[in-house]
Design an enzyme around this catalytic site. Structure first.
Site, PDB file in Angstrom:
ATOM      1  N   HIS A 258      23.617  -7.128  84.078  1.00  0.00           N
ATOM      2  CA  HIS A 258      23.674  -7.660  82.712  1.00  0.00           C
ATOM      3  C   HIS A 258      22.345  -7.401  82.019  1.00  0.00           C
ATOM      4  O   HIS A 258      21.294  -7.466  82.660  1.00  0.00           O
ATOM      5  CB  HIS A 258      23.979  -9.170  82.717  1.00  0.00           C
ATOM      6  N   GLU A 316      32.619 -10.386  83.839  1.00  0.00           N
ATOM      7  CA  GLU A 316      33.807  -9.534  83.898  1.00  0.00           C
ATOM      8  C   GLU A 316      34.465  -9.524  85.280  1.00  0.00           C
ATOM      9  O   GLU A 316      35.660  -9.303  85.402  1.00  0.00           O
ATOM     10  CB  GLU A 316      33.436  -8.098  83.496  1.00  0.00           C
TER      11      GLU A 316
HETATM   12  N1  ACO Z   1      26.127  -0.627  89.067  1.00  0.00           N
HETATM   13  C1  ACO Z   1      25.202   0.283  89.437  1.00  0.00           C
HETATM   14  N2  ACO Z   1      23.995   0.390  88.884  1.00  0.00           N
HETATM   15  C2  ACO Z   1      23.700  -0.455  87.891  1.00  0.00           C
HETATM   16  C3  ACO Z   1      24.610  -1.431  87.451  1.00  0.00           C
HETATM   17  C4  ACO Z   1      25.866  -1.496  88.075  1.00  0.00           C
HETATM   18  N3  ACO Z   1      26.795  -2.396  87.716  1.00  0.00           N
HETATM   19  N4  ACO Z   1      24.058  -2.130  86.449  1.00  0.00           N
HETATM   20  C5  ACO Z   1      22.827  -1.611  86.253  1.00  0.00           C
HETATM   21  N5  ACO Z   1      22.627  -0.591  87.114  1.00  0.00           N
HETATM   22  C6  ACO Z   1      21.438   0.224  87.222  1.00  0.00           C
HETATM   23  C7  ACO Z   1      21.228   1.028  85.965  1.00  0.00           C
HETATM   24  O1  ACO Z   1      21.887   2.294  86.073  1.00  0.00           O
HETATM   25  C8  ACO Z   1      19.737   1.158  85.908  1.00  0.00           C
HETATM   26  O2  ACO Z   1      19.357   2.239  86.727  1.00  0.00           O
HETATM   27  P1  ACO Z   1      18.179   3.225  86.256  1.00  0.00           P
HETATM   28  O3  ACO Z   1      16.978   2.334  86.120  1.00  0.00           O
HETATM   29  O4  ACO Z   1      18.097   4.204  87.387  1.00  0.00           O
HETATM   30  O5  ACO Z   1      18.626   3.831  84.966  1.00  0.00           O
HETATM   31  C9  ACO Z   1      19.232  -0.132  86.558  1.00  0.00           C
HETATM   32  O6  ACO Z   1      20.328  -0.615  87.337  1.00  0.00           O
HETATM   33  C10 ACO Z   1      18.828  -1.185  85.601  1.00  0.00           C
HETATM   34  O7  ACO Z   1      19.844  -1.365  84.684  1.00  0.00           O
HETATM   35  P2  ACO Z   1      19.604  -2.331  83.457  1.00  0.00           P
HETATM   36  O8  ACO Z   1      18.562  -1.769  82.553  1.00  0.00           O
HETATM   37  O9  ACO Z   1      19.417  -3.670  83.963  1.00  0.00           O
HETATM   38  O10 ACO Z   1      21.015  -2.283  82.767  1.00  0.00           O
HETATM   39  P3  ACO Z   1      21.319  -2.395  81.241  1.00  0.00           P
HETATM   40  O11 ACO Z   1      20.702  -3.595  80.652  1.00  0.00           O
HETATM   41  O12 ACO Z   1      21.084  -1.096  80.564  1.00  0.00           O
HETATM   42  O13 ACO Z   1      22.888  -2.551  81.320  1.00  0.00           O
HETATM   43  C11 ACO Z   1      24.994  -3.301  81.848  1.00  0.00           C
HETATM   44  C12 ACO Z   1      23.550  -3.725  81.543  1.00  0.00           C
HETATM   45  C13 ACO Z   1      25.468  -2.284  80.804  1.00  0.00           C
HETATM   46  C14 ACO Z   1      25.912  -4.502  81.792  1.00  0.00           C
HETATM   47  C15 ACO Z   1      25.009  -2.648  83.261  1.00  0.00           C
HETATM   48  O14 ACO Z   1      24.574  -3.588  84.214  1.00  0.00           O
HETATM   49  C16 ACO Z   1      26.381  -2.104  83.632  1.00  0.00           C
HETATM   50  O15 ACO Z   1      26.709  -0.977  83.245  1.00  0.00           O
HETATM   51  N6  ACO Z   1      27.223  -2.887  84.390  1.00  0.00           N
HETATM   52  C17 ACO Z   1      28.552  -2.454  84.725  1.00  0.00           C
HETATM   53  C18 ACO Z   1      29.497  -2.645  83.549  1.00  0.00           C
HETATM   54  C19 ACO Z   1      29.806  -4.117  83.291  1.00  0.00           C
HETATM   55  O16 ACO Z   1      30.055  -4.880  84.212  1.00  0.00           O
HETATM   56  N7  ACO Z   1      29.839  -4.476  81.990  1.00  0.00           N
HETATM   57  C20 ACO Z   1      30.126  -5.854  81.552  1.00  0.00           C
HETATM   58  C21 ACO Z   1      28.881  -6.550  81.113  1.00  0.00           C
HETATM   59  S1  ACO Z   1      29.195  -8.214  80.668  1.00  0.00           S
HETATM   60  C22 ACO Z   1      29.714  -8.139  79.068  1.00  0.00           C
HETATM   61  O17 ACO Z   1      29.316  -7.335  78.282  1.00  0.00           O
HETATM   62  C23 ACO Z   1      30.734  -9.124  78.615  1.00  0.00           C
END
Ligand code: ACO
Length: 379
Positions: A258, A316
């Site tokens: 998140h 989610e």
């Molecule tokens: N699976 C694998 N890797 C992940 C995940 C995940 N679920 N979430 C974050 N990461 C990775 C990112 O790729 C990033 O890697 P990098 O540094 O090599 O680029 C690292 O972890 C850090 O990510 P963040 O900067 O914390 O993530 P960001 O804030 O950009 O995104 C998000 C948050 C979009 C929700 C992300 O965690 C994600 O894509 N999750 C999966 C989709 C999801 O569950 N969405 C629902 C969110 S809740 C809502 O909106 C109601």
């Protein structure tokens, strides 16, 4: 305060609005909605009470709630052009979020000149479930079920999807879900709605834009894929290999991570509790246990994948578990999120209208500035 030339990718950490609607504390893992800690209200209030509370800054008394329910009942049925459009959409096999976005654009028809914001807000809120249920049934070759004026908002949603009155337990489970997702600070779709209202545009336009933002898998599109992931795993013995393969292929595990929460999403706990109560009374406990086991493995492999990032379960993941338990088809998980979130979007529309300030950030130009014109023949 950031200077105009400071570029902040994703606007992370930027405060772009003041709100009384919800407070998201990403470090403490706490969510306050309209002054109430989420876990103290989500499984008690009806969805209509929750919306009234956000739109009016207080809970309704008995008469106010009755009047609000009556107004919504009058606006729940779809106008003929909306139904016609949904029938046309059904032949094209559109994704349900696209169907919702297209049909909601027609909900401003018949809007009065006076008091337009109030009318549109009630029309949008009331008609969202009708649109989703009609789109779903039509895309499956079924006839549309008209709303039942005797049923409340959440009960009508289940009734219009299935054509039969739902049990009290299912209505309660759905209301807890809708209340839990109703508002969440300045998330992407809420921000979109506020930007549109800030230009002095109308509420229908704002909500159409918000639906577009919610559709993306990084925001509201995750619960369907999260459930698919559990089905794909099928048995906990396969969880580790399936999840590792996904991560190795550069995929994100849906339902985890998140932007704001650096600890477990508090909404996950509220939905986990609701799911537990529902499954224990009336559900497939084997599936429930599988989901919880998959969660444990996912958290472990994510910690190895991004050590120290503390990627935790988000709303989610448990949305998928609860909505599946309530018998909703995966194809309408995201639109069901919208059925709840529209209450919050509209509260933000009212708040933004009162703030009356155009939202207009700046961009930092990183292109060239000394290019020379070349005639077509010379290029
Ligand atoms: N699976 C694998 N890797 C992940 C995940 C995940 N679920 N979430 C974050 N990461 C990775 C990112 O790729 C990033 O890697 P990098 O540094 O090599 O680029 C690292 O972890 C850090 O990510 P963040 O900067 O914390 O993530 P960001 O804030 O950009 O995104 C998000 C948050 C979009 C929700 C992300 O965690 C994600 O894509 N999750 C999966 C989709 C999801 O569950 N969405 C629902 C969110 S809740 C809502 O909106 C109601």
């Amino acid at each position: 305060m950031s200077t105009p030339n400071t570029y902040v990718p994703g606007l992370e950490g930027i405060v772009a609005a003041q709100t009384k609607l919800s407070k998201v504390d990403g470090l403490a893992g706490e969510l306050v909605i309209g002054g109430f800690k989420l876990e103290t209200i989500a499984n008690k209030a009806s969805f209509e009470e929750m919306v009234y509370m956000l739109w009016n800054e207080r809970l309704p008394n008995e008469k106010e709630l009755k009047d609000f329910r009556k107004s919504l009942a009058k606006l729940r049925e779809l106008p003929e052009p909306t139904l016609k459009l949904l029938k046309a959409i059904a032949t094209k096999k559109l994704n349900m979020m696209d169907a919702l976005r297209s049909a909601v654009g027609t909900l401003g028809l018949n809007a009065p000149k006076e008091n337009q914001d109030q009318w549109m807000a009630q029309r949008l809120l009331a008609a969202f479930p009708t649109v989703v249920a009609a789109a779903w049934r039509l895309s499956h070759g079924k006839r549309v079920v008209a709303p039942d004026p005797k049923l409340g908002h959440a009960a009508n949603y289940l009734y219009m999807i299935e054509g039969k009155a739902p049990s009290d337990a299912r209505v309660r489970g759905l209301e807890t879900y809708l209340n839990t997702v109703i508002d969440h600070g300045l998330n992407a779709s809420t921000f979109t709605a506020r930007v549109i209202v800030s230009t002095a545009s109308d509420f229908v336009s704002a909500i159409v834009g918000a639906i577009g933002a919610l559709k993306g898998p990084l925001h509201g599109g995750a619960p369907g894929p999260a459930l698919d992931m559990v089905f794909e795993i099928g048995d906990v013995s396969k969880a580790e290999s399936v999840l590792r393969k996904k991560l190795a292929a550069g995929e994100r595990l849906m339902g985890f991570g998140h932007r704001i929460y650096k600890v477990r999403d508090p909404r996950a706990d509220v939905l986990a509790q609701a799911a537990h109560e529902f499954y224990e009374a009336d559900g497939d406990m084997k599936f429930y246990d599988l989901v919880l086991d998959v969660e444990k493995v996912a958290l472990r492999v994510l910690e190895e994948h991004k050590p120290g990032r503390n990627l935790q379960t988000n709303v989610e993941f448990y949305t998928a578990l609860l909505l599946h338990g309530l018998g909703l088809p995966t194809g309408i998980f995201s639109p069901t999120f919208a059925v709840g979130r529209v209450g919050g979007w509209l509260a933000h529309c009212f708040e933004q209208r009162a703030a009356a300030r155009l939202i207009r950030p700046q961009s930092q130009y990183i292109g060239e500035t000394e290019k020379h014109w070349m005639s077509l023949a010379d290029r």
